[in-house]
Write a protein that holds these residues in place. Structure first.
Motif, PDB file in Angstrom:
ATOM      1  N   VAL A 181      23.940 -40.205  -0.682  1.00 48.24           N
ATOM      2  CA  VAL A 181      23.913 -40.469   0.761  1.00 48.24           C
ATOM      3  C   VAL A 181      23.056 -41.694   1.067  1.00 48.24           C
ATOM      4  N   ASP A 182      21.885 -41.801   0.445  1.00 42.17           N
ATOM      5  CA  ASP A 182      21.011 -42.940   0.718  1.00 42.17           C
ATOM      6  C   ASP A 182      21.670 -44.258   0.322  1.00 42.17           C
TER       7      ASP A 182
ATOM      8  N   ASP B 253      24.866 -43.926  12.347  1.00 42.08           N
ATOM      9  CA  ASP B 253      24.336 -42.677  12.902  1.00 42.08           C
ATOM     10  C   ASP B 253      24.922 -41.474  12.169  1.00 42.08           C
ATOM     11  N   VAL B 254      26.231 -41.505  11.941  1.00 39.14           N
ATOM     12  CA  VAL B 254      26.895 -40.393  11.262  1.00 39.14           C
ATOM     13  C   VAL B 254      26.272 -40.149   9.898  1.00 39.14           C
ATOM     14  N   TRP B 255      26.085 -41.221   9.132  1.00 42.81           N
ATOM     15  CA  TRP B 255      25.546 -41.055   7.780  1.00 42.81           C
ATOM     16  C   TRP B 255      24.068 -40.673   7.793  1.00 42.81           C
ATOM     17  N   ASN B 256      23.309 -41.208   8.731  1.00 47.85           N
ATOM     18  CA  ASN B 256      21.906 -40.807   8.825  1.00 47.85           C
ATOM     19  C   ASN B 256      21.772 -39.333   9.205  1.00 47.85           C
ATOM     20  N   TYR B 257      22.664 -38.868  10.075  1.00 46.49           N
ATOM     21  CA  TYR B 257      22.633 -37.459  10.459  1.00 46.49           C
ATOM     22  C   TYR B 257      23.074 -36.574   9.294  1.00 46.49           C
ATOM     23  N   ILE B 258      24.088 -37.013   8.568  1.00 47.89           N
ATOM     24  CA  ILE B 258      24.531 -36.274   7.381  1.00 47.89           C
ATOM     25  C   ILE B 258      23.384 -36.144   6.388  1.00 47.89           C
TER      26      ILE B 258
ATOM     27  N   GLU C 203      24.664 -49.255   2.017  1.00 47.35           N
ATOM     28  CA  GLU C 203      25.907 -50.027   1.973  1.00 47.35           C
ATOM     29  C   GLU C 203      26.495 -50.207   3.368  1.00 47.35           C
ATOM     30  N   VAL C 204      26.523 -49.138   4.159  1.00 43.67           N
ATOM     31  CA  VAL C 204      27.059 -49.206   5.516  1.00 43.67           C
ATOM     32  C   VAL C 204      26.234 -50.156   6.373  1.00 43.67           C
ATOM     33  N   SER C 205      24.925 -50.129   6.193  1.00 43.10           N
ATOM     34  CA  SER C 205      24.034 -50.989   6.982  1.00 43.10           C
ATOM     35  C   SER C 205      24.310 -52.467   6.745  1.00 43.10           C
ATOM     36  N   ALA C 206      24.807 -52.796   5.557  1.00 40.57           N
ATOM     37  CA  ALA C 206      25.069 -54.197   5.220  1.00 40.57           C
ATOM     38  C   ALA C 206      26.487 -54.638   5.560  1.00 40.57           C
TER      39      ALA C 206
ATOM     40  N   ARG D 154      20.120 -36.282   7.138  1.00 41.40           N
ATOM     41  CA  ARG D 154      19.075 -35.419   7.711  1.00 41.40           C
ATOM     42  C   ARG D 154      19.445 -33.945   7.624  1.00 41.40           C
ATOM     43  N   GLU D 155      20.727 -33.642   7.896  1.00 43.89           N
ATOM     44  CA  GLU D 155      21.169 -32.252   7.947  1.00 43.89           C
ATOM     45  C   GLU D 155      21.720 -31.749   6.615  1.00 43.89           C
ATOM     46  N   LYS D 156      21.814 -32.648   5.632  1.00 46.10           N
ATOM     47  CA  LYS D 156      22.371 -32.294   4.318  1.00 46.10           C
ATOM     48  C   LYS D 156      23.782 -31.703   4.457  1.00 46.10           C
ATOM     49  N   VAL D 157      24.608 -32.385   5.233  1.00 48.13           N
ATOM     50  CA  VAL D 157      25.986 -31.952   5.466  1.00 48.13           C
ATOM     51  C   VAL D 157      26.829 -32.281   4.235  1.00 48.13           C
ATOM     52  N   GLU D 158      27.522 -31.297   3.720  1.00 48.91           N
ATOM     53  CA  GLU D 158      28.396 -31.518   2.554  1.00 48.91           C
ATOM     54  C   GLU D 158      29.684 -32.212   2.996  1.00 48.91           C
ATOM     55  N   LEU D 159      30.163 -33.156   2.169  1.00 51.52           N
ATOM     56  CA  LEU D 159      31.397 -33.883   2.435  1.00 51.52           C
ATOM     57  C   LEU D 159      32.297 -33.839   1.204  1.00 51.52           C
ATOM     58  N   PRO D 160      33.582 -34.149   1.347  1.00 49.30           N
ATOM     59  CA  PRO D 160      34.438 -34.285   0.170  1.00 49.30           C
ATOM     60  C   PRO D 160      33.895 -35.340  -0.788  1.00 49.30           C
ATOM     61  N   SER D 161      34.114 -35.123  -2.059  1.00 47.58           N
ATOM     62  CA  SER D 161      33.528 -35.987  -3.091  1.00 47.58           C
ATOM     63  C   SER D 161      34.019 -37.423  -3.023  1.00 47.58           C
TER      64      SER D 161
END
Length: 306
Positions: A268-269, A197-202, A274-277, A204-211
């Motif tokens: 992100v995709d 959920d966290v990654w799907n929301y990131i 990867e997380v899904s697996a 959707r919202e194009k939330v920037e994260l540390p590299s």
């Protein structure tokens, strides 16, 4: 490269419901408490918390400060990101440095070099000093068994300790924030979110994260089945071979106990695929501090940690 199907209407509805719940929680806390604060380290969950808080009060500014318990063993990319986000949104950041507690004798350095377990005392001291009565954290129930037990509003006693028997029912999105003077409430708006959920929301919202959440080249060495990076926390030992690998981090914490995973997920995709697996949560896969005992997290929560 894995190609993802467009998110279904059901998935989008789920994200909308989770977002709505989190925003409701932020507004409830703003109405019930005098001095809330958001724990913010620059990691993905605390960054998502801040994103939701900004949404909850927009166009007004976020009405409470951020707090980072800084172990001094953080990744440079994360601290740079933290400071940039704070400046970008004009926020107030309170930093409790574990090193200050070590320097004046309130804490002693651990033999294993880990500083994550040393965060509890600076956290509780800073909460008491600033009279914070509600503290937002990014904990999720899917991360770890002790966190799965905790309510969204988690009452802590005057010593900051978690008492499971004092957990309150939370029916129909009604939250009880009543507490005695000196007590505090830890608040977890992301409790019902999963890592996916966290990654799907990131996305959707194009939330920037540390590299470092995305694939990059890094020198690492293996210890206890994890790839650790060299840093001020020490290592590698003489028998530990340093290799340069393509890795990324699923969770970010003290560098002495946060492992990288081998990964080529640079977008992100690709991370979502990867997380899904994965069959392991991010803490179960890459956090040595959770491996110290079967009840490591629960023991620390009882002492006042998140």
């Amino acid at each position: 490269m894995t190609t993802l199907e467009p998110a279904t209407d059901a998935a989008q509805d789920n994200l909308a419901a989770l977002e709505s719940e989190a925003i409701h929680i932020f507004r409830e806390v703003a109405g019930e408490f005098d001095r809330p604060v958001i724990l913010f380290s620059g990691g993905k969950d605390s960054t998502l918390l801040l994103h939701l808080a900004i949404k909850a009060f927009w166009p007004a500014p976020v009405p409470f400060p951020l707090l980072h318990v800084d172990t001094g063993h953080n990744f440079d990319e994360v601290i740079d990101f933290r400071d940039r986000v704070v400046e970008q949104h004009g926020l107030r950041l309170v930093v409790a440095k574990v090193q200050d507690w070590i320097d004046d004798g309130r804490l002693e350095e651990r033999a294993d070099g880990m500083r994550n377990p040393l965060q509890t005392t600076p956290l509780l001291d800073t909460i008491a000093e600033n009279k914070f009565d509600a503290v937002f954290g990014g904990g999720r129930r899917d991360e770890e068994r002790a966190r799965a037990k905790e309510r969204i509003f988690s009452l802590r006693n005057a010593f900051g300790q978690w008492e499971p028997r004092r957990q309150r029912p939370e029916l129909w999105n009604l939250y009880n924030g009543r507490h005695r003077p000196g007590e505090q409430v830890r608040v977890f708006p992301l409790s019902n979110w999963t890592e996916a959920d966290v990654w799907n929301y990131i996305a959707r919202e194009k939330v920037e994260l540390p590299s470092i959440y995305y694939a990059h080249r890094r020198e690492v060495y293996q210890r206890d089945g994890m790839w650790l990076a060299e840093g001020p926390w020490g290592g590698p030992r003489p028998d530990e071979v340093v290799r340069e690998l393509t890795v990324r981090y699923r969770t970010v914490g003290d560098g002495s106990c946060t492992g990288a995973i081998e990964s080529t997920a640079a977008t992100v995709d690709e991370v979502i695929a990867e997380v899904s697996a994965s069959r392991l949560t991010e803490r179960g896969a890459t956090r040595a501090d959770d491996r110290m005992s079967e009840a490591a997290m629960e023991d620390r929560k009882r002492e006042g940690y998140f």
